[in-house]
Design a protein around this motif. Structure first.
Motif, mmCIF file in Angstrom:
data_model
loop_
_atom_site.group_PDB
_atom_site.id
_atom_site.type_symbol
_atom_site.label_atom_id
_atom_site.label_comp_id
_atom_site.label_asym_id
_atom_site.label_seq_id
_atom_site.Cartn_x
_atom_site.Cartn_y
_atom_site.Cartn_z
ATOM 1 N N VAL A 42 19.600 -21.378 -35.997
ATOM 2 C CA VAL A 42 20.140 -20.997 -35.087
ATOM 3 C C VAL A 42 19.800 -21.709 -33.822
ATOM 4 C CG1 VAL A 42 19.961 -19.878 -33.254
ATOM 5 C CG2 VAL A 42 20.827 -18.761 -35.130
ATOM 6 N N ASP A 43 18.390 -21.916 -34.148
ATOM 7 C CA ASP A 43 17.561 -23.745 -33.234
ATOM 8 C C ASP A 43 18.571 -24.797 -33.012
ATOM 9 O OD1 ASP A 43 16.153 -21.588 -32.380
ATOM 10 O OD2 ASP A 43 14.382 -22.061 -33.805
ATOM 11 N N VAL A 44 18.763 -25.642 -34.793
ATOM 12 C CA VAL A 44 19.418 -26.562 -34.594
ATOM 13 C C VAL A 44 21.123 -26.644 -34.539
ATOM 14 C CG1 VAL A 44 18.151 -27.410 -36.150
ATOM 15 C CG2 VAL A 44 19.761 -26.803 -36.853
ATOM 16 N N GLY A 45 21.675 -25.348 -33.677
ATOM 17 C CA GLY A 45 22.655 -25.084 -33.144
ATOM 18 C C GLY A 45 23.763 -24.545 -34.529
ATOM 19 N N ILE A 46 23.250 -24.184 -35.602
ATOM 20 C CA ILE A 46 24.452 -23.712 -36.996
ATOM 21 C C ILE A 46 24.628 -22.321 -36.750
ATOM 22 C CG2 ILE A 46 24.861 -23.396 -38.853
ATOM 23 C CD1 ILE A 46 22.707 -25.533 -39.641
ATOM 24 N N ARG A 47 26.356 -21.354 -36.219
ATOM 25 C CA ARG A 47 26.598 -21.000 -36.219
ATOM 26 C C ARG A 47 26.768 -19.870 -37.168
ATOM 27 N NH1 ARG A 47 27.715 -16.576 -33.613
ATOM 28 N NH2 ARG A 47 29.504 -15.381 -33.461
ATOM 29 N N VAL A 48 25.523 -19.002 -37.231
ATOM 30 C CA VAL A 48 25.217 -17.898 -38.826
ATOM 31 C C VAL A 48 25.242 -16.655 -38.597
ATOM 32 C CG1 VAL A 48 23.013 -17.767 -39.994
ATOM 33 C CG2 VAL A 48 22.842 -19.343 -38.862
ATOM 34 N N PHE A 49 25.890 -15.738 -39.682
ATOM 35 C CA PHE A 49 26.081 -14.662 -39.331
ATOM 36 C C PHE A 49 24.610 -14.286 -40.599
ATOM 37 C CE2 PHE A 49 27.433 -10.388 -41.664
ATOM 38 C CZ PHE A 49 27.840 -10.028 -40.497
ATOM 39 N N ILE A 50 24.466 -12.545 -39.739
ATOM 40 C CA ILE A 50 23.365 -12.168 -40.135
ATOM 41 C C ILE A 50 23.748 -11.034 -39.649
ATOM 42 C CG2 ILE A 50 21.691 -12.558 -38.347
ATOM 43 C CD1 ILE A 50 19.073 -12.262 -40.276
ATOM 44 N N ASP A 51 23.596 -9.702 -40.629
ATOM 45 C CA ASP A 51 23.613 -8.544 -40.440
ATOM 46 C C ASP A 51 23.482 -7.464 -39.385
ATOM 47 O OD1 ASP A 51 21.111 -7.970 -41.945
ATOM 48 O OD2 ASP A 51 22.733 -6.784 -43.344
ATOM 49 N N ASN A 52 21.927 -7.802 -39.075
ATOM 50 C CA ASN A 52 21.136 -6.742 -37.852
ATOM 51 C C ASN A 52 21.978 -7.644 -36.711
ATOM 52 O OD1 ASN A 52 20.075 -8.798 -38.498
ATOM 53 N ND2 ASN A 52 18.358 -8.221 -37.655
#
Length: 177
Positions: A42-52
């Motif tokens: 996330v810190d480098v601008g990547i859109r990440v899906f994480i369940d919580n």
């Protein structure tokens, strides 16, 4: 869906709502490795899906997880000691394998980048007792009608484990920290 602020738009250059889908066994890695990896991405601008962070209270988990997998470009399963004991993790993995295979057919490449966290690829490929016993426990729960999945599901999960276990990935124990 909830929105993690990453500085990227949902229609990112990778062609999906999420660039990365993280699959992991929460009790094994959520508050350690997975959390660190998630924040680094996330810190480098990547859109990440994480369940919580991406599932809101009251939403149906299964449909939203499957949609998130469909709308992701890269899949990162974090294989840990108890990953194969979770039918949710195994279902996610099977969906990733299916999507990756289909994406090659339609020219929209998706990729699986496995991380082996305190397990070896041979564990994931069902060559050692670790994941084999987890699968046997799931079979027993199915036979006892404790869980609502079928022998077809279990076979699909086993094939997905064997396939992804054969991918080149990162074995974290090879990188002492």
């Amino acid at each position: 869906m909830a929105n993690s602020e990453t500085g990227t738009s949902p229609n990112n250059v990778l062609g999906g709502e999420y660039q990365v889908f993280l699959s992991f066994r929460g009790p094994d890695t959520r508050r350690s490795f997975t959390d660190i990896l998630h924040h680094a991405l996330v810190d480098v601008g990547i859109r990440v899906f994480i369940d919580n962070e991406e599932l809101r209270k009251g939403e149906r988990i299964s449909g939203n997880l499957l949609r998130a997998i469909d709308h992701s470009k890269l899949y990162i399963p974090i294989f840990s000691k108890n990953y194969a004991s979770s039918y949710w993790c195994l279902s996610e993995l099977a969906k990733m394998v299916k999507n990756t295979s289909q994406s090659k057919e339609n020219g929209k490449d998706k990729a699986i980048l496995p991380i082996f966290y305190n397990v070896k690829p041979d564990d994931v490929k069902l060559k050692t007792p670790l994941y084999r016993e987890a699968i046997l426990n799931l079979k027993q729960k199915m036979e006892n009608h404790e869980k609502k999945f079928s022998s077809k599901d279990i076979n699909t999960w086993q094939q997905a484990l064997i396939e992804v276990g054969g991918f080149t990935g990162w074995e974290l124990e090879k990188y002492p920290g």
